[in-house]
Design a protein around this motif. Structure first.
Motif, PDB file in Angstrom:
ATOM      1  N   GLY A  36       0.872  -1.240   0.042  1.00 15.08           N
ATOM      2  CA  GLY A  36       0.066  -0.028  -0.133  1.00 15.08           C
ATOM      3  C   GLY A  36       0.735   1.109  -0.141  1.00 15.08           C
ATOM      4  N   SER A  78      -1.678  -1.187   7.430  1.00 11.01           N
ATOM      5  CA  SER A  78      -2.656  -2.409   7.044  1.00 11.01           C
ATOM      6  C   SER A  78      -2.326  -3.621   7.820  1.00 11.01           C
ATOM      7  N   ASP A  97      -9.660  -5.105   6.474  1.00 12.31           N
ATOM      8  CA  ASP A  97      -9.002  -4.022   5.785  1.00 12.31           C
ATOM      9  C   ASP A  97      -9.975  -2.690   5.721  1.00 12.31           C
ATOM     10  N   GLU A 144      -6.157   1.802   8.900  1.00  9.68           N
ATOM     11  CA  GLU A 144      -5.419   1.221   7.695  1.00  9.68           C
ATOM     12  C   GLU A 144      -4.365   2.104   6.833  1.00  9.68           C
ATOM     13  N   ASN A 145      -3.796   1.747   5.910  1.00  7.68           N
ATOM     14  CA  ASN A 145      -3.051   2.309   4.961  1.00  7.68           C
ATOM     15  C   ASN A 145      -3.474   3.462   4.567  1.00  7.68           C
ATOM     16  N   MET A 186      -5.430  -0.175  -0.136  1.00  6.17           N
ATOM     17  CA  MET A 186      -4.385  -0.622  -0.917  1.00  6.17           C
ATOM     18  C   MET A 186      -3.935   0.023  -1.789  1.00  6.17           C
TER      19      MET A 186
END
Length: 589
Positions: A377, A396, A402, A407-408, A414
């Motif tokens: 990511g 992540s 996800d 998260e990222n 991603m």
């Protein structure tokens, strides 16, 4: 009578000498001018410019950091032509702070030290200044970042080639230093030496004279009087590119810029540097110091624009000896990529933002990162320093799902990259028991905040962009020219610098300026400043650079003698060049 005439003539002569002297001219030139009129802002506040544009030099395009020290306001000035400068202000007069040997630019006339970015912090009674060298891009064009300190009258190198000299000499002969000659390395001979085998392995050869002055090479090995060296000018290509001693032209693909790497010849002098006290903490691809902060009696400094190994955070207890925080590179995160050393491409090319905030019952040190494309990511991460090292709270890998803002890219997914998501934590600020982050993104600047700094889902909320009350970019506007060239939406405002002052959190915005990519001067309307009292509802302070459409970003905020100052820079945050001398504004009470 005759005596009176002589006295009168002497008086007039002395008066004219004082009036016309360089000291007098410089003093008048850099005095806060009464002619600068008050500027009424959109929120009803009043501001005034306190310096001459660029301190009298149009190449002084930005002030990248400011700090109060010994009752003066110090300003670190970006200059891409001659090298960085430092100026100081006592409330009425500006004066340039000269470097050792009365050098004006680049610390020791090193034109690579331009301070594209930079930082200042007071630690143990001295002013520490983080200088940057080079610009964004996979191609080096840099001699590595440096840290120097100043006590009000004297400069000292702290992290710099100038701190010590491990070895020096003159190159007697060179061989194998041509493009595509069958070997990536080259041979440099100094016939006057009798070294131990591999005494200098792992060090850096620094050219100190000739046209190629400031170039550097990795030392692969050495014999009695011979150095085997490797050029490393292209990030992610370490050990694979040919070492070339002739002048060579390079083109960095994005951000687009070109430059010539000057030649190195027999007869040039050199020095050898070993250890983390050298430029870039021993890694010259640590191009820039972006942030410095004091936390629990230690001075921390973060690096950015390291396309080889990723950003780092270093610290010192005594101001002399530096140690690295763990994980030592890229917060321990690497994409799988065979084109990089050990097939590891850094997820975080840098750590632009460090900050201290107490939202968990005690102060903690936080780090925000700059992303890179890859299988893990491509957007920003965020971490907290613990006893064992950096603990990721936005990444992540934190949980099995996800989704969520942990998260990222704070939930950007991603597929996130600089064109569509939360790519870079440009700044952070602690304000009213919340931790705020300012995001850089081609898809528009954003602001997020957290009340807990927890790694759990749903810990971050949008203040600007996302589901915040203001759209991405604060005004939602895109740049038509750049959007057409890049064939995707490109916003006018791409980053935000956050700074708390009094009852408000201020946001200085970074305006897009990339003429080669369609965002030229004809599209400019001036940068913006916004402020918020609650972190959610924002009020506009200026929408046109305080009446100057060439101000591209409000880059550096500082409190000096209880007053708020901000720099209005006329330089692109990438490599688009400058539009004139930088300005500094003061908020009038």
């Amino acid at each position: 009578m005759k005596h009176s005439k002589v006295v009168l003539i002497l008086f007039i002569s002395v008066f004219l000498i004082i009036l016309l002297s360089p000291w007098s001219i410089a003093d008048e030139k850099n005095t806060q001018k009464e002619s600068y009129s008050k500027i009424e802002a959109l929120d009803g506040s009043y501001w005034i410019q306190v310096n001459e544009d660029g301190f009298g030099d149009e190449n002084n395009v930005a002030v990248v950091a400011m700090k109060e020290y010994q009752n003066n306001l110090y300003a670190l000035v970006r200059n891409d032509k001659e090298g960085a400068e430092v100026w100081r202000f006592d409330g009425k007069h500006w004066e340039q702070v000269l470097f050792p040997n009365n050098v004006e630019n680049g610390i020791y006339n090193n034109y690579f030290i331009n301070s594209h970015m930079g930082a200042m912090e007071v630690f143990k009674g001295k002013l520490y200044v983080g200088f940057s060298s080079g610009v964004q891009g996979y191609y080096l064009k840099s001699s590595g970042c440096e840290i120097w300190r100043y006590d009000g009258s004297k400069w000292e190198p702290v992290v710099s080639d100038k701190k010590d000299v491990d070895e020096k000499g003159i190159i007697s002969a060179i061989s194998g230093c041509k493009d595509k000659d069958g070997e990536t390395t080259a041979i440099f001979i100094d016939s006057s030496k009798k070294w131990e085998k591999n005494r200098w392995k792992g060090g850096v050869l620094q050219i100190t004279s000739g046209r190629g002055r400031f170039r550097r090479f990795d030392i692969v090995s050495n014999t009695e009087n011979t150095l085997i060296v490797q050029q490393n000018e292209i990030g992610g290509n370490r050990g694979k590119e040919y070492t070339v001693c002739k002048e060579k032209h390079y083109i960095n693909p994005f951000p687009l810029h070109e430059y010539d790497l000057p030649p190195v010849s027999a007869g040039d002098s050199y020095e050898i540097g070993m250890g983390n006290d050298e430029n870039g903490f021993g890694d010259y691809f640590n191009k820039a110091i972006s942030s410095m902060v004091v936390f629990e009696g230690k001075l921390y400094a973060s690096t950015v624009l390291n396309y080889d190994y990723g950003g780092q955070v270093w610290y010192t207890i005594d101001g002399e000896n530096w140690k690295i925080t763990n994980p030592p590179r890229s917060l321990g995160l690497f994409h799988d990529d065979p084109n990089y050393p050990d097939s590891k491409k850094p997820v975080t090319r840098g750590i632009p933002s460090l900050g201290v905030c107490d939202i968990e019952g005690e102060p903690n040190l936080y780090a925000g990162t700059l992303g890179s494309d890859g299988n893990l990511g491509g957007c920003a991460r965020f971490a907290k320093l613990t006893i064992s090292g950096w603990e990721l709270i936005v990444d992540s890998s934190i949980d099995e799902n996800d989704t969520g803002t942990n998260e990222n890219g704070f939930g950007s997914g991603m597929e996130c990259n600089m064109f569509n998501g939360n790519f870079n934590v440009w700044s952070q600020a602690c304000f009213k028991k919340k931790l705020f982050v300012g995001i850089q993104s081609i898809a528009g600047a954003r602001v997020l905040y957290t009340k807990t700094a927890s790694p759990k889902d749903g810990s971050w909320f949008y203040s600007v962009g996302g589901n915040g009350k203001l759209p991405a970019g604060f005004d939602g506007k895109t740049n038509k020219g750049a959007s057409m060239v890049m064939k995707k939406p490109v916003f006018e405002t791409i980053a935000v610098q956050l700074f708390p002052y009094g009852d408000y959190l201020y946001a200085g915005l970074v305006r897009l300026y990339m003429p080669l990519m369609g965002a030229g001067a004809e599209t400019l309307t001036g940068s913006q400043i916004w402020k918020t009292k609650d972190g959610i509802n924002w009020v506009e302070v200026t929408k046109n650079g305080f009446g100057d459409k060439t101000i591209l970003n409000f880059q550096s905020f500082c409190v000096y003698k209880d007053n708020l100052y901000v720099s209005g820079s006329r330089a692109a945050n990438t490599v688009g060049g400058g539009l004139g001398g930088t300005k500094i504004f003061k908020l009038l009470k």
